[in-house]
Write a protein that holds these residues in place. Structure first.
Motif, PDB file in Angstrom:
ATOM      1  N   GLY A   1     -13.442  40.585 -27.962  1.00 13.94           N
ATOM      2  CA  GLY A   1     -14.286  40.407 -29.138  1.00 13.94           C
ATOM      3  C   GLY A   1     -15.647  41.038 -29.001  1.00 13.94           C
ATOM      4  O   GLY A   1     -16.314  41.319 -29.995  1.00 13.94           O
ATOM      5  N   PHE A   2     -16.087  41.291 -27.745  1.00 10.19           N
ATOM      6  CA  PHE A   2     -17.392  41.919 -27.553  1.00 10.19           C
ATOM      7  C   PHE A   2     -17.437  43.300 -28.197  1.00 10.19           C
ATOM      8  O   PHE A   2     -18.396  43.656 -28.872  1.00 10.19           O
ATOM      9  N   ASP A   3     -16.408  44.091 -27.964  1.00 12.26           N
ATOM     10  CA  ASP A   3     -16.410  45.419 -28.545  1.00 12.26           C
ATOM     11  C   ASP A   3     -16.221  45.349 -30.057  1.00 12.26           C
ATOM     12  O   ASP A   3     -16.730  46.190 -30.789  1.00 12.26           O
ATOM     13  N   ALA A   4     -15.487  44.344 -30.522  1.00 11.38           N
ATOM     14  CA  ALA A   4     -15.305  44.182 -31.967  1.00 11.38           C
ATOM     15  C   ALA A   4     -16.641  43.921 -32.655  1.00 11.38           C
ATOM     16  O   ALA A   4     -16.869  44.362 -33.786  1.00 11.38           O
ATOM     17  N   ILE A   5     -17.531  43.216 -31.974  1.00 13.11           N
ATOM     18  CA  ILE A   5     -18.878  43.004 -32.515  1.00 13.11           C
ATOM     19  C   ILE A   5     -19.637  44.325 -32.552  1.00 13.11           C
ATOM     20  O   ILE A   5     -20.220  44.707 -33.568  1.00 13.11           O
ATOM     21  N   ALA A   6     -19.616  45.030 -31.422  1.00  7.29           N
ATOM     22  CA  ALA A   6     -20.375  46.276 -31.319  1.00  7.29           C
ATOM     23  C   ALA A   6     -19.874  47.337 -32.291  1.00  7.29           C
ATOM     24  O   ALA A   6     -20.656  48.165 -32.764  1.00  7.29           O
ATOM     25  N   ALA A   7     -18.579  47.335 -32.592  1.00  7.26           N
ATOM     26  CA  ALA A   7     -18.014  48.334 -33.498  1.00  7.26           C
ATOM     27  C   ALA A   7     -18.607  48.245 -34.893  1.00  7.26           C
ATOM     28  O   ALA A   7     -18.569  49.213 -35.659  1.00  7.26           O
ATOM     29  N   ASN A   8     -19.190  47.076 -35.232  1.00  8.20           N
ATOM     30  CA  ASN A   8     -19.771  46.866 -36.556  1.00  8.20           C
ATOM     31  C   ASN A   8     -21.293  46.991 -36.559  1.00  8.20           C
ATOM     32  O   ASN A   8     -21.950  46.558 -37.494  1.00  8.20           O
ATOM     33  N   ALA A   9     -21.852  47.580 -35.503  1.00  8.62           N
ATOM     34  CA  ALA A   9     -23.309  47.686 -35.388  1.00  8.62           C
ATOM     35  C   ALA A   9     -23.925  48.440 -36.556  1.00  8.62           C
ATOM     36  O   ALA A   9     -25.027  48.115 -37.006  1.00  8.62           O
ATOM     37  N   ALA A  10     -23.213  49.458 -37.058  1.00 12.36           N
ATOM     38  CA  ALA A  10     -23.744  50.271 -38.158  1.00 12.36           C
ATOM     39  C   ALA A  10     -23.841  49.492 -39.459  1.00 12.36           C
ATOM     40  O   ALA A  10     -24.524  49.924 -40.392  1.00 12.36           O
ATOM     41  N   GLU A  11     -23.158  48.347 -39.531  1.00 12.92           N
ATOM     42  CA  GLU A  11     -23.174  47.537 -40.752  1.00 12.92           C
ATOM     43  C   GLU A  11     -23.966  46.243 -40.566  1.00 12.92           C
ATOM     44  O   GLU A  11     -23.826  45.306 -41.340  1.00 12.92           O
TER      45      GLU A  11
ATOM     46  N   PHE B   1      -6.033  34.290 -38.763  1.00  8.70           N
ATOM     47  CA  PHE B   1      -6.452  35.358 -39.670  1.00  8.70           C
ATOM     48  C   PHE B   1      -7.867  35.820 -39.334  1.00  8.70           C
ATOM     49  O   PHE B   1      -8.221  36.976 -39.553  1.00  8.70           O
ATOM     50  N   SER B   2      -8.697  34.907 -38.800  1.00  7.94           N
ATOM     51  CA  SER B   2     -10.067  35.296 -38.448  1.00  7.94           C
ATOM     52  C   SER B   2     -10.053  36.327 -37.327  1.00  7.94           C
ATOM     53  O   SER B   2     -10.887  37.241 -37.299  1.00  7.94           O
ATOM     54  N   ALA B   3      -9.107  36.195 -36.391  1.00  8.18           N
ATOM     55  CA  ALA B   3      -8.981  37.192 -35.325  1.00  8.18           C
ATOM     56  C   ALA B   3      -8.500  38.523 -35.893  1.00  8.18           C
ATOM     57  O   ALA B   3      -8.997  39.594 -35.518  1.00  8.18           O
ATOM     58  N   LEU B   4      -7.544  38.461 -36.802  1.00  2.68           N
ATOM     59  CA  LEU B   4      -7.049  39.686 -37.430  1.00  2.68           C
ATOM     60  C   LEU B   4      -8.152  40.391 -38.214  1.00  2.68           C
ATOM     61  O   LEU B   4      -8.252  41.620 -38.203  1.00  2.68           O
ATOM     62  N   ILE B   5      -8.984  39.605 -38.901  1.00  4.59           N
ATOM     63  CA  ILE B   5     -10.094  40.183 -39.658  1.00  4.59           C
ATOM     64  C   ILE B   5     -11.020  40.951 -38.714  1.00  4.59           C
ATOM     65  O   ILE B   5     -11.396  42.100 -38.979  1.00  4.59           O
ATOM     66  N   ALA B   6     -11.397  40.303 -37.595  1.00  7.51           N
ATOM     67  CA  ALA B   6     -12.319  40.935 -36.642  1.00  7.51           C
ATOM     68  C   ALA B   6     -11.733  42.208 -36.057  1.00  7.51           C
ATOM     69  O   ALA B   6     -12.417  43.235 -35.955  1.00  7.51           O
ATOM     70  N   ILE B   7     -10.450  42.161 -35.682  1.00  9.88           N
ATOM     71  CA  ILE B   7      -9.841  43.332 -35.037  1.00  9.88           C
ATOM     72  C   ILE B   7      -9.631  44.464 -36.029  1.00  9.88           C
ATOM     73  O   ILE B   7      -9.888  45.634 -35.724  1.00  9.88           O
ATOM     74  N   LEU B   8      -9.167  44.147 -37.223  1.00 10.53           N
ATOM     75  CA  LEU B   8      -8.948  45.201 -38.216  1.00 10.53           C
ATOM     76  C   LEU B   8     -10.266  45.831 -38.654  1.00 10.53           C
ATOM     77  O   LEU B   8     -10.334  47.038 -38.904  1.00 10.53           O
ATOM     78  N   LEU B   9     -11.311  45.017 -38.758  1.00 11.82           N
ATOM     79  CA  LEU B   9     -12.631  45.574 -39.067  1.00 11.82           C
ATOM     80  C   LEU B   9     -13.046  46.567 -37.985  1.00 11.82           C
ATOM     81  O   LEU B   9     -13.448  47.697 -38.275  1.00 11.82           O
ATOM     82  N   ALA B  10     -12.956  46.136 -36.725  1.00  8.90           N
ATOM     83  CA  ALA B  10     -13.396  46.987 -35.614  1.00  8.90           C
ATOM     84  C   ALA B  10     -12.529  48.234 -35.481  1.00  8.90           C
ATOM     85  O   ALA B  10     -13.041  49.346 -35.302  1.00  8.90           O
ATOM     86  N   SER B  11     -11.221  48.074 -35.568  1.00  9.03           N
ATOM     87  CA  SER B  11     -10.326  49.218 -35.378  1.00  9.03           C
ATOM     88  C   SER B  11     -10.453  50.226 -36.499  1.00  9.03           C
ATOM     89  O   SER B  11     -10.402  51.441 -36.266  1.00  9.03           O
ATOM     90  N   SER B  12     -10.653  49.751 -37.723  1.00 13.88           N
ATOM     91  CA  SER B  12     -10.820  50.693 -38.840  1.00 13.88           C
ATOM     92  C   SER B  12     -12.132  51.454 -38.706  1.00 13.88           C
ATOM     93  O   SER B  12     -12.211  52.635 -39.074  1.00 13.88           O
ATOM     94  N   ARG B  13     -13.171  50.809 -38.149  1.00 11.46           N
ATOM     95  CA  ARG B  13     -14.449  51.499 -37.941  1.00 11.46           C
ATOM     96  C   ARG B  13     -14.331  52.532 -36.827  1.00 11.46           C
ATOM     97  O   ARG B  13     -14.964  53.594 -36.888  1.00 11.46           O
ATOM     98  N   LEU B  14     -13.537  52.236 -35.810  1.00  9.36           N
ATOM     99  CA  LEU B  14     -13.320  53.218 -34.746  1.00  9.36           C
ATOM    100  C   LEU B  14     -12.534  54.412 -35.274  1.00  9.36           C
ATOM    101  O   LEU B  14     -12.877  55.570 -34.988  1.00  9.36           O
ATOM    102  N   LEU B  15     -11.504  54.151 -36.049  1.00  9.14           N
ATOM    103  CA  LEU B  15     -10.718  55.238 -36.625  1.00  9.14           C
ATOM    104  C   LEU B  15     -11.569  56.058 -37.597  1.00  9.14           C
ATOM    105  O   LEU B  15     -11.457  57.285 -37.654  1.00  9.14           O
TER     106      LEU B  15
END
Length: 480
Positions: free
Chosen positions: A246-256, A327-341
């Motif tokens: 989850g640490f990287d999932a947080i960082a992936a959203n830094a731009a937002e 679903f909260s875990a899925l939300i966090a991961i999909l948010l982060a992965s879509s931002r990486l992609l």
């Protein structure tokens, strides 16, 4: 082209101003509480409802709580590196973008490709865990799915596709497509409810603890296996490292994030403290209620333990909240992965269409690409297979981010801002952090390492056949 020119091209660094300009199109609405919610939603997602029982049975016995603590120490060191880097470079894509700026394009691709393995598998892993809980919940009412659509591809069992896993990903992707601001409101509510029910499990389960189940607390190591003793604790820590991605999932959203210089370190550390506390408490209660061996191959150990201890109502409540909470875990991961992609597309390392941002300020092409791919993966591969693979990519990224502090610190106050949060005990702690992640990586099982190697080979082919040829880095390179 001679070797030096090839090396210089691979190490060509991206300009921070380029990322700042491109990411300005994203929504800037996330607060500290939203980041902690995203991180906690992922950290105490599938892992807290599933892995304590599985790791206790397969690796650590009653000492499973120590596995979580060891993993938390390793992740915590990396979180310190993430905290400093994210305040200086608050861009989408986290380690991919950071390493691109600090070490060069090729190394950024390695970090990003490693994270993509983690995210890609994590989405399928969490969805598979949600499916297991849904099937367990329905079975308590005598409702069963046809065998063919009730699990991953397994000719022996007669199953071909996990329909619930695919459905979970579809629902969450649809929710995220409505915009970050809207989805974080839903995320905050879900996480609050989930933490409350976890606390109920802890207090109710504590009344059914049998002290004899803690003896021996650290089972004797069985030679030739990954069970028992220090070997079991470390092996368990390697497997449950998924809990801390989850640490990287947080960082992936830094731009937002509204104020990343303040919010990012608080979000990272808040997630670590809250997540570790809940994991240790749940683990101790779970192995105290029943002997650890009964949790082998059980994807819903917490609800199972409550049912068999006579707390049927609480067990069903836990299952319902688990179904919603995952679903909260899925939300966090999909948010982060879509931002990486999206970041891959932004840099033209993958087709540029992936960087498309719609009217709701959502990178919708990237979101649906990762969602559809994960639906296929999660509906075909079984839960236990996915759980063994997900940590490898994260650990590689953690190692690279830890070492990146040595490249970041000399540039602070020059072409980069001065960090508002600094990793302590520099220059010693960054290398300690990297070595801790490397140690956990070396203790991953053989399948994880082999499949990670295959993933790397595929990534190298993709980079040299597509990424390096389409990258626009030459047009906005930095002098550093």
């Amino acid at each position: 082209m001679d070797a030096k020119k090839i090396w210089d091209r691979l190490c060509l660094k991206e300009s921070p101003e380029f990322y700042k300009s491109k990411d300005s199109k994203l929504s800037h609405s996330l607060r500290t509480i939203d980041l902690i919610s995203l991180g906690t939603g992922m950290v105490v997602g599938t892992a807290i409802f599933t892995l304590p029982g599985i790791v206790a049975a397969e690796n650590a016995g009653p000492a499973v709580c120590m596995s979580f603590i060891v993993a938390a120490i390793g992740a915590g060191l990396s979180a310190l590196a993430y905290g400093e880097t994210s305040t200086v470079l608050p861009f989408a894509g986290s380690a991919f973008s950071w390493i691109n700026i600090l070490f060069g394009e090729f190394w950024g691709w390695i970090a990003g490709w490693s994270l993509m393995a983690e995210y890609f598998i994590s989405v399928a892993f969490v969805a598979s865990g949600w499916s297991a809980y849904m099937k367990g919940f329905l079975s308590s009412f005598g409702i069963y799915l046809p065998k063919a659509i009730s699990g991953g591809f397994n000719l022996k069992n007669g199953s071909y596709i996990d329909i619930f896993s695919a459905l979970a990903i579809l629902v969450v992707a649809t929710l995220i497509s409505r915009g970050v601001k809207q989805v974080t409101k839903t995320e905050n509510i879900i996480v609050a409810i989930k933490v409350m029910v976890i606390l109920i499990f802890i207090f109710v389960g504590a009344t059914a603890i049998h002290p004899a189940n803690y003896t021996p607390f650290i089972p004797k190591h069985i030679p030739g296996t990954r069970f028992g003793g220090l070997t079991g604790i470390i092996s368990g820590a390697s497997q449950i490292f998924i809990a801390y991605v989850g640490f990287d999932a947080i960082a992936a959203n830094a731009a937002e994030t509204k104020n990343p210089k303040k919010a990012m370190p608080l979000g990272l550390m808040g997630t670590l403290v809250l997540g570790t506390t809940l994991f240790v408490a749940v683990s101790l209660v779970l192995v105290g209620m029943f002997k650890y061996s009964v949790y082998a191959n059980n994807a819903e150990p917490a609800a199972w333990a409550l049912r068999h201890a006579g707390f049927t109502v609480v067990a069903n409540m836990l299952s319902i909240v688990a179904l919603i909470g995952l679903f909260s875990a899925l939300i966090a991961i999909l948010l982060a992965s879509s931002r990486l992609l999206y970041a891959f597309g932004r840099d033209h390392m993958l087709p540029h269409t992936l960087s498309y941002i719609d009217d709701r300020k959502v990178p919708s092409h990237a979101l649906w690409t990762i969602a559809i791919a994960a639906m296929v993966l999660g509906s075909i591969f079984p839960f236990d297979f996915l759980s063994t693979l997900v940590s490898a990519g994260t650990l590689i990224a953690f190692i690279m981010v830890s070492f990146s502090i040595y490249a970041l610190r000399p540039r602070e106050g020059k072409d980069l801002p001065i960090a508002t949060f600094k990793m302590p005990l520099y220059p010693v702690l960054p290398v300690v952090s990297a070595l801790a992640s490397l140690f956990i990586f070396c203790n991953l099982n053989k399948d994880a390492k082999i499949l990670m190697l295959i993933w790397f080979m595929f990534g190298l082919i993709l980079y040299f056949s597509y990424g390096i040829r389409h990258s626009k880095i030459q047009e906005h390179k930095t002098k550093y």
